[in-house]
Design an enzyme around this catalytic site. Structure first.
Site, mmCIF file in Angstrom:
data_model
loop_
_atom_site.group_PDB
_atom_site.id
_atom_site.type_symbol
_atom_site.label_atom_id
_atom_site.label_comp_id
_atom_site.label_asym_id
_atom_site.label_seq_id
_atom_site.Cartn_x
_atom_site.Cartn_y
_atom_site.Cartn_z
ATOM 1 N N HIS A 201 -29.788 42.373 -32.807
ATOM 2 C CA HIS A 201 -30.568 43.342 -33.494
ATOM 3 C C HIS A 201 -30.384 44.795 -33.619
ATOM 4 C CE1 HIS A 201 -33.553 40.145 -33.863
ATOM 5 N NE2 HIS A 201 -33.128 39.600 -32.715
ATOM 6 N N ARG A 202 -29.501 45.082 -32.926
ATOM 7 C CA ARG A 202 -29.024 46.451 -32.836
ATOM 8 C C ARG A 202 -28.924 47.124 -34.310
ATOM 9 N NH1 ARG A 202 -25.489 46.620 -28.279
ATOM 10 N NH2 ARG A 202 -27.486 46.688 -26.784
ATOM 11 N N ALA A 203 -28.334 46.162 -34.965
ATOM 12 C CA ALA A 203 -27.949 46.794 -36.512
ATOM 13 C C ALA A 203 -29.252 47.269 -37.108
ATOM 14 C CB ALA A 203 -27.190 45.643 -37.051
#
Lengths: 361, 681
Positions: A282-284
């Protein structure tokens, strides 16, 4: 950067808009956690990072704190500052520029994380912690040239502290914890080997750059460089106005940033892009959103537009897309724009941003 | 106003609240179960990057229950449990004093990957030694972690030596220290919690087995949920204090639930039927030993307690099984590609299917000019396309050259030299070694003095107790030569893998090249994780050429491999000699790293460089290579089993003194244990 020679001015760098954009966004919003610049030799990678130092805004710090804690943010303070604050002490303040701290490829682990203060140990028989590079880099930029050549165990250490913004030291007789929130900035030449995926993910943004192919621009590069080599002082002075303009832009954007809002539509657009493009974790999404907000701030707006997402999604996605083993870091821009168009309110592709070279990412 | 907010959040770090974490239910459950029942043996969280692994573990700290500890005890002894007291507390009791009780929350102790041994196990307190001239034990991380949780982020990167120490203590529940004139032991019962990204390499089986539970986490794909994640994270980043305050009620609910479940736990019973079911599940999963059964039962009971029941139901067992068996299953149906395979040690799976399939085909001896079969019917569809492209973009190397797709990769067993006492330099992860350069990771100290690389902390500790009777000229510590300790650094060095690939026409027959490429790709994947340097030599037509000079860019090797055309005759001897030259050059440059030459061929050389027959010449070339002892060799035979087996590659392997494998064996995951004295951890 108290160098002997004036640094090459940032605005004087020809082309390489993406790289400059990635660096500027980070200067405005440190929470973007850095940028990785991948490219062949001689594409002004290092020059750009060093030039950025001159543009960095000033920050408020606790005057006598090694870690340069923010006197207004208790959550990110070192233990000492926090205790002083809780005990009712007024923390002394001062302003200084954000730092760029170099991490040489040859750095040893003890210098990076910090170690036992030998002088104090011998003179006083006391055990004290001597801060290392990570301490200096707190709230600044940690710059690693040729980051792909960094020793494996140093990378491990970086991963460890970059993850939580805290450096935990349990070595050489010392036990210590201090904040280490740094903007990780690296340059590398992919021909010499890739980065480990875990480290890759720690860079908020990533750009691939290539040499400029337009002959006219190439000539311009050489001309400016020559002028700089011959008389750095004059050259820098000529660009001072441009630099000052950019500096003001950064300060203004920084001030605007907290007010920037992203609508639900935008959030769904971002999530859709992340799913469609097939990214890990989910960092993107987070970075895409922060980058879009920062882009909006840079453009002087308080509302994130679809165009802001388009203008920053590629930087956040390129190194996070699921790849087959050893596949090149490449980005399918057509697909990205297709996705953004499809999810958003159908704009024609002719309206998409035009700056930047038409090279393969 | 600020101070009011601070009071609201009393923990030391301002972490993202546990209850605010979206999704990842299994991981959260696993962690909570450990908080309720410390006997579950910890949890390992595996998963891709950016899936809130670290965030969740750190958030757990705020939900941990309070325990009673003896005041002032560095090991947090339980004053109610006389069997597990440290000797300080015991001494206090026998001196007739009472153990003062205080309550505090169970602690999460961070073990950074850069930790050195002295801080983990504890060592001499040198400030005290200087002042009083007497040694005293200074507790380390293991002491602080007694009755708490040790958290290792990126646990697969932890130094092996530290891992050994951890395993030792975890197995016995006691930390025994014998170092620097200190002899000490203390209780060290802790819950081990680790997070890791499997892309960076896997855990050692022993360490893996220590973890009671294991979960695999993945990113959420539902857009609405993704949006929620971003929204919450952004809110937290903008104003952590308000965010934490907003979630404090939820947190409080969970915080109360943990001790409630703890209280209920002793009363929870498992019916005999369900115990049978547990045993059955373990059997089905082919787990080793009985740890799985025991932990599964405990986990099922804990789940029941968490749900407020005193009776375990079937659903509890199923839930527990998922957490317990994940890393213990030993013979599973082929795992989905996302799911890394659990270690399969004791298994031997002969490559039967493979050979059966091939045996009814013609013998593999074929004229070299025969056009290779159309590769179109090879396995993976997407790769075919790629290969199509490759063919069109590549300049044709020879009229009949064909580029074959890359076969499916498979996990490769460890190739490794033994850890040795020699000093080497280099960077990589395949072989652990002591290193003389000052660049490795400092793990511990030694009295041996060789490299002028003093370990100051250890030196101080050595000198400290003697300060009472030493001449001190204005310094607090007088150091004499006998005190000086040096650092022992450890570093993994990568190997240099040199692939010598037969690209002749015969390799095109029967998909051999496809398989070969698959095999090499697998070795490349392995090489990537170990940070090996690689090179590639290919031979076909009349010559051998260096496709890839030694490099650490595995990507480059992969690209070249994809594009490698096949066709023409087999100049085996030329290939061997070229490989020898490359290896030799590399040895001049880097005498510390012994090259591993991997020959992939059927051994049927039919072109010679000189006047001798091709086979005679290649044998001679093999002898030359054998005579250079530093070059290790490995032969991967691609000849298919048939009526007619020439066994030439095997013969060549004998001459080379090489390890010999059939390509089918590699695929069956038996092993690619290369050089002699392979290490196996």
């Amino acid at each position: 950067m108290g160098g002997f020679k004036k640094v090459y001015p940032f605005p004087a760098i020809v082309g390489q808009e993406e790289m400059k954009r990635g660096l500027l966004l980070n200067a405005i919003n440190p929470k973007l956690s850095g940028v990785l610049i991948r490219g062949e030799k001689g594409t002004a990678k290092s020059t750009a990072v060093r030039a950025l130092a001159a543009l960095l805004p000033e920050i408020e710090v606790v005057a006598d704190c090694v870690y340069g804690c923010d006197p207004d943010d208790i959550t990110s303070m070192c233990v000492q500052c926090r205790q002083r604050l809780i005990s009712g002490e007024e923390l002394p303040r001062t302003r200084r520029k954000m730092r760029v701290v170099d991490l040489p490829v040859s750095a040893t682990e003890d210098r990076v994380v910090g170690t036992l203060d030998i002088e104090k140990a011998i003179k006083k028989g006391e055990k004290h912690f001597e801060p290392g590079v990570l301490a200096q880099a707190n709230r600044g930029i940690l710059y690693v040239d040729e980051v792909n050549l960094l020793d494996d165990h140093i990378v491990d250490v970086l991963l460890d502290s970059a993850a939580m913004g805290v450096n935990t030291v349990e070595r050489e007789g010392v036990s210590f914890t201090h904040p280490a929130n740094f903007i990780l900035t690296g340059t590398m030449n992919p021909e010499e080997g890739e980065l480990r995926p875990q480290l890759l993910d720690r860079f908020g943004l990533c750009v691939n750059i290539t040499g400029i192919t337009d002959p006219a621009l190439r000539v311009e590069v050489v001309k400016r460089r020559n002028a700089y080599e011959e008389d750095a002082e004059t050259f820098v002075r000529q660009w001072e106005a441009e630099e000052e303009k950019l500096r003001r832009q950064i300060v203004a954007a920084k001030a605007l940033l907290p007010a920037v809002q992203a609508s639900d539509e935008i959030l769904f657009l971002i999530a859709g892009v992340a799913v469609e493009m097939g990214v890990d974790g989910h960092r993107a999404d987070l970075v895409m959103m922060k980058a879009a907000k920062t882009t909006a701030a840079l453009r002087g707006r308080q509302e994130v537009s679809e165009d802001d997402v388009r203008g920053s999604a590629d930087l956040a996605l390129i190194h996070r897309m699921r790849r087959k083993p050893f596949q090149d870091l490449e980005m399918d821009r057509e697909k990205l724009h297709g996705v953004i168009r499809g999810t958003g309110h159908g704009r024609s592709r002719g309206q998409t941003r035009t700056h930047g070279n038409v090279h393969r990412l | 106003m600020l101070s009011k907010k601070i009071n609201m959040v009393d923990h030391q770090r301002f972490t993202f609240p546990f209850t605010a974490i979206t999704g990842q239910e299994k991981m959260k459950k696993g962690l909570l179960l450990n908080a309720v029942n410390p006997r579950l043996g910890g949890i390992l969280v595996r998963g891709e990057k950016g899936t809130a692994k670290s965030t969740t573990v750190r958030a757990l700290a705020a939900l941990l229950p309070e325990i009673e500890v003896a005041a002032g005890c560095p090991f947090s002894c339980d004053p109610g449990d006389f069997t597990r007291l440290c000797h300080l507390c015991r001494g206090r009791l026998s001196a007739g004093r009472k153990l003062e009780k205080i309550r505090r929350r169970v602690q999460v102790i961070d073990l950074p990957v850069s930790a050195t041994e002295d801080r983990v196990v504890g060592s001499l307190d040198f400030e005290y030694a200087v002042k009083y001239g007497r040694p005293r034990f200074e507790p380390g991380l293991l002491a602080r972690a007694n009755r708490g949780i040790i958290y290792v982020d990126e646990i697969n990167l932890l130094d092996d030596h530290i891992v050994d120490v951890l395993l030792d203590a975890a197995a016995m529940g006691v930390n025994v220290v014998e170092r620097e004139g200190i002899s000490y032991y203390h209780p060290a019962e802790f819950i081990l919690v680790g997070t890791m990204n499997p892309e960076e390499g896997d855990l050692r089986p022993q360490l893996l087995d220590r973890f009671g539970l294991c979960v695999q986490v993945e990113g959420v794909t539902d857009p609405a949920e993704r949006v929620e994640i971003v929204r919450r994270r952004e809110a937290f980043d903008t104003d952590p204090l308000s965010f934490i305050a907003a979630w404090s009620k939820e947190e409080e609910l969970f915080r109360e639930r943990v001790p409630a479940a703890r209280g209920l736990l002793p009363a929870v019973a498992v019916s005999p039927e369900l115990l049978d079911m547990i045993a059955g599940l373990s059997l089905e999963a082919f787990v080793a030993g009985h740890r799985a059964d025991i932990i599964m039962a405990a986990a099922a009971r804990t789940i029941a307690a968490w749900n407020g029941r005193t009776e375990v139901i079937e659903a509890d067992v199923c839930e527990a099984a998922e957490l317990v068996l994940f890393h213990r299953i030993r013979e599973a149906p082929p795992p989905p590609p996302e799911q890394p395979e659990p270690p399969q040690e004791e298994e031997e799976e002969p490559p039967e299917e493979q050979e059966k399939e091939d045996s009814n085909q013609e013998p593999s001896e074929q004229p070299e000019e025969m056009p290779p079969p159309e590769p179109q019917d090879t396995e993976p569809a997407e790769q075919e396309q790629q290969q199509e492209q490759d063919r069109s973009t590549l300049p044709p190397a020879a009229p009949q050259d064909v580029v074959f797709a890359v076969g499916q990769p498979f996990p490769v067993k460890r190739i490794s030299h033994n850890r040795d006492r020699l000093l080497r330099k280099g960077s990589g992860r395949r072989s652990r070694t002591k290193t003389a350069s000052k660049a490795g990771r400092y793990v511990r100290s030694t009295m041996q003095r060789k490299y002028n690389d003093p370990a100051f902390d250890a030196t101080m500790r050595a000198a400290a107790p003697h300060q009472a009777h030493r001449q001190r000229d204005g310094v607090a510590i007088a150091i004499e030569p006998c005190d000086i300790r040096e650092k022992v650094r450890e570093k993994r060095i990568g190997n240099f893998l040199l692939f010598v690939v037969d690209a002749s026409g015969s390799m095109g027959a029967q998909q051999r090249m496809v398989e070969t490429k698959g095999a090499i790709l697998s070795l490349l994947l392995d090489a990537y994780q170990k940070r090996d340097r690689i090179g590639m030599v290919a031979f076909k037509g009349n010559t051998a050429e260096i496709l890839l000079p030694p490099t650490s860019s595995v990507e480059m090797a992969h690209k070249l491999l994809e594009e490698l055309p096949t066709g023409g005759r087999t100049p085996l001897s030329a290939g061997l000699i070229k490989a020898y030259e490359v290896a030799k050059t590399h040895l001049y440059k880097d005498p510390n790293i012994s090259p591993l030459l991997i020959l992939v061929s059927d051994g049927k050389g039919n072109v010679s460089m000189g006047d001798d027959k091709p086979l005679v010449e290649s044998r001679r070339a093999a002898e030359i290579i054998r005579d250079e002892e530093r070059i290790k060799t490995l032969v991967v035979d691609v000849e298919k089993e048939g009526f007619l087996n020439f066994g030439l590659a095997r013969e060549l392997a004998v001459v080379l003194g090489a390890e010999y494998y059939k390509i089918g064996e590699l695929k069956a995951d038996t092993l690619v244990q290369a050089v002699k004295g392979l290490s196996d951890y």
